[in-house]
Design an enzyme around this catalytic site. Structure first.
Site, mmCIF file in Angstrom:
data_model
loop_
_atom_site.group_PDB
_atom_site.id
_atom_site.type_symbol
_atom_site.label_atom_id
_atom_site.label_comp_id
_atom_site.label_asym_id
_atom_site.label_seq_id
_atom_site.Cartn_x
_atom_site.Cartn_y
_atom_site.Cartn_z
ATOM 1 N N GLY A 31 33.805 36.535 58.466
ATOM 2 C CA GLY A 31 34.082 35.410 57.597
ATOM 3 C C GLY A 31 35.556 35.110 57.435
ATOM 4 O O GLY A 31 36.399 35.567 58.195
ATOM 5 N N GLY A 36 40.791 30.437 65.252
ATOM 6 C CA GLY A 36 40.349 31.370 66.282
ATOM 7 C C GLY A 36 38.835 31.487 66.308
ATOM 8 O O GLY A 36 38.208 31.440 67.376
ATOM 9 N N HIS A 37 38.234 31.621 65.127
ATOM 10 C CA HIS A 37 36.776 31.646 65.055
ATOM 11 C C HIS A 37 36.190 30.313 65.535
ATOM 12 O O HIS A 37 35.166 30.286 66.225
ATOM 13 C CB HIS A 37 36.311 31.901 63.620
ATOM 14 C CG HIS A 37 36.739 33.214 63.060
ATOM 15 N ND1 HIS A 37 37.641 33.322 62.020
ATOM 16 C CD2 HIS A 37 36.402 34.490 63.387
ATOM 17 C CE1 HIS A 37 37.818 34.594 61.728
ATOM 18 N NE2 HIS A 37 37.084 35.327 62.536
ATOM 19 N N LEU A 148 39.949 37.623 72.291
ATOM 20 C CA LEU A 148 40.780 38.622 72.968
ATOM 21 C C LEU A 148 41.949 39.097 72.120
ATOM 22 O O LEU A 148 42.669 40.003 72.540
ATOM 23 C CB LEU A 148 41.284 38.067 74.301
ATOM 24 C CG LEU A 148 40.306 38.218 75.472
ATOM 25 C CD1 LEU A 148 40.764 37.368 76.655
ATOM 26 C CD2 LEU A 148 40.182 39.675 75.890
ATOM 27 N N SER A 186 42.710 36.339 59.910
ATOM 28 C CA SER A 186 42.358 36.225 58.491
ATOM 29 C C SER A 186 43.362 36.950 57.615
ATOM 30 O O SER A 186 43.526 36.633 56.437
ATOM 31 C CB SER A 186 40.952 36.795 58.255
ATOM 32 O OG SER A 186 40.000 36.105 59.024
#
Length: 289
Positions: A31, A36-37, A148, A186
């Protein structure tokens, strides 16, 4: 978008998709989603009929002195981002659903964990491998997407999928970066203004290493020194490690050859950051991640 918080409901839904002949792409996360997510989700969206995102802060992968309690959480924000990027199913179980009691069996990772982050985080990758084993059985994906930026995690997942014969294609996705080169994370929210200003030095050091290799440098010691000196000169961070090793086996190298990972981890006052670059030798071509 369907939101599911029960394992039994999730498994029933996944079986239905498989009966319909649909391919499933899976993006497991803890979460507090960032670009990036989003890149992982977008890649999964391009390649699959159904995209499943999990949001679960896994207690098993945090050490006793690590930041489980203060790990950033904002489910409504995550839900909004997931919907924006076309996620079909958001799996958001509570810890009590995933671990209703003490574990009888836990996955223990035997290789690729005694270097890099694994050296200073004993048990971390056992926790990662255990939760992924559970999630892979629950979601039953055709493809699983990992960034990565955590190259060691990708290497461990590669071994997990191969050794346990999961019928899953591992899809590594290049690191997404801020305009100044800092890898999206995050944990970047923990950085002070000065630390945020200094943090891009990690990627600058890795690019300097890549340039040295392009110029003919093949000594792992020389590359380690170059990266270390650059970070020390441009930040107040404490260096956790600078490593040069083969990839994905993560074996130490004296002379660079084949696929090489140059990886770094540093500790600022309130955040630990990692970054890496993957080099392909003997060719001068390199894949930046």
């Amino acid at each position: 978008m369907i939101i599911v918080d029960r394992i039994s409901e999730m498994q029933a839904l996944m079986r239905q998709y498989h009966r319909e002949g649909k391919t499933i792409g899976f993006v497991p996360t803890m979460g507090y989603l960032h670009e990036g997510h989003a890149a992982l989700i977008d890649r999964a969206r391009q390649e699959n009929d159904i995209v499943v995102l999990s949001v679960f802060v896994n207690p098993l992968q945090f050490g006793p002195n690590e930041d489980f309690a203060r790990y950033p959480r904002d489910f409504e924000r995550d839900r909004h981002i997931a919907e924006q990027h076309g996620v079909d199913v958001l799996f958001h179980p509570e810890a009590g659903e995933m671990y209703p009691g003490p574990l009888t069996v836990q996955v223990v990772v035997k290789a690729r964990t005694d270097v890099l982050c694994g050296r200073s985080r004993p048990g971390h990758f056992d926790g990662v491998a255990t939760v992924l084993t559970k999630l892979f059985h629950i979601v039953m994906p055709d493809r699983a997407y990992f960034g990565l930026k955590d190259a060691q995690q990708v290497a461990v997942v590669d071994g997990l999928i191969r050794d346990f014969n999961f019928p899953i294609e591992l899809v590594p996705v290049p690191t997404v970066r801020e305009a100044d080169g800092l890898a999206k994370s995050s944990r970047n929210v923990y950085l002070s203004p000065q630390e945020r200003e200094e943090a891009p030095a990690l990627y600058q050091a890795l690019r300097a290493a890549a340039a040295a290799v392009d110029g003919g440098e093949r000594s792992a010691d020389a590359i380690r020194r170059l990266v270390k000196e650059h970070i020390e000169a441009h930040t107040h961070a404490e260096i956790d490690y600078v490593e040069v090793c083969s990839y994905p086996d993560l074996a130490p190298l004296e002379t660079l050859h084949g696929t090489v990972l140059v990886a770094v981890a540093v500790r600022f006052a309130s955040a630990r950051l990692i970054d890496n670059i993957i080099l392909e030798l003997p060719k001068a071509h390199r894949q930046e991640d």
